[in-house]
Design a protein around this motif. Structure first.
Motif, PDB file in Angstrom:
ATOM      1  N   UNK A  45       0.847  -1.195   0.000  1.00  0.00           N
ATOM      2  CA  UNK A  45       0.000   0.000   0.000  1.00  0.00           C
ATOM      3  C   UNK A  45       0.879   1.240   0.000  1.00  0.00           C
ATOM      4  N   UNK A  46       0.409   2.280  -0.685  1.00  0.00           N
ATOM      5  CA  UNK A  46       1.076   3.558  -0.556  1.00  0.00           C
ATOM      6  C   UNK A  46       0.031   4.660  -0.412  1.00  0.00           C
ATOM      7  N   UNK A  47       0.352   5.584   0.476  1.00  0.00           N
ATOM      8  CA  UNK A  47      -0.533   6.708   0.729  1.00  0.00           C
ATOM      9  C   UNK A  47      -0.385   7.698  -0.412  1.00  0.00           C
ATOM     10  N   UNK A  48      -1.471   7.960  -1.099  1.00  0.00           N
ATOM     11  CA  UNK A  48      -1.436   8.823  -2.277  1.00  0.00           C
ATOM     12  C   UNK A  48      -1.658  10.287  -1.898  1.00  0.00           C
ATOM     13  N   UNK A  49      -2.661  10.522  -1.076  1.00  0.00           N
ATOM     14  CA  UNK A  49      -2.986  11.897  -0.693  1.00  0.00           C
ATOM     15  C   UNK A  49      -3.820  11.880   0.573  1.00  0.00           C
ATOM     16  N   UNK A  50      -3.695  12.929   1.340  1.00  0.00           N
ATOM     17  CA  UNK A  50      -4.476  13.044   2.551  1.00  0.00           C
ATOM     18  C   UNK A  50      -4.773  14.497   2.841  1.00  0.00           C
ATOM     19  N   UNK A  51      -5.876  14.726   3.528  1.00  0.00           N
ATOM     20  CA  UNK A  51      -6.258  16.092   3.876  1.00  0.00           C
ATOM     21  C   UNK A  51      -6.781  16.085   5.292  1.00  0.00           C
ATOM     22  N   UNK A  52      -6.201  16.932   6.130  1.00  0.00           N
ATOM     23  CA  UNK A  52      -6.634  17.011   7.508  1.00  0.00           C
ATOM     24  C   UNK A  52      -7.619  18.158   7.645  1.00  0.00           C
TER      25      UNK A  52
END
Length: 121
Positions: A45-52
């Motif tokens: 798995x790889x984290x592509x994008x995130x928004x807090x």
């Protein structure tokens, strides 16, 4: 735990665009981080994008997607989006969304149905 349903994937040629959507069964207002991650066959798995949604609303992008992908969240509609432009064959993977306390939690996040993105060369 909020239930998430991904949609919007498909087959596109390199250079094309897709917009992924993630619908939450409940409110995402209080969820710290909403994120997209992907997994290709035989790969981690790889984290592509995130928004807090904390004070400054920080955004994270995987280096390889910076400038091509845009993540957004609509707390009023309980939706998360990922606009993907200039797609490359290496973007081919199953994409999943996640509701996280911390970015690092994505590693163990239970997979939903996901949405398949396939980019042909």
């Amino acid at each position: 735990q909020v239930q998430l349903v991904e949609s919007g994937g498909g087959l596109v040629q390199a250079g094309g665009s897709l917009r992924l959507s993630c619908a939450a069964s409940g409110s995402i207002f209080s969820i710290n981080v909403m994120a997209w991650y992907r997994q290709a066959p035989g790969k981690e798995r790889e984290l592509v994008a995130g928004i807090s949604d904390g004070g400054g609303g920080s955004i994270y992008y995987l280096d390889s997607v910076k400038g091509r992908f845009t993540i957004s969240r609509d707390n009023a509609k309980n939706m998360l989006y990922l606009q993907m432009n200039s797609l490359k064959p290496e973007d081919t993977a199953m994409y999943y969304c996640a509701a996280l306390n911390y970015y690092s939690d994505f590693i163990d996040y239970p997979r939903g149905q996901g949405t398949q993105v396939t980019v042909s060369s």
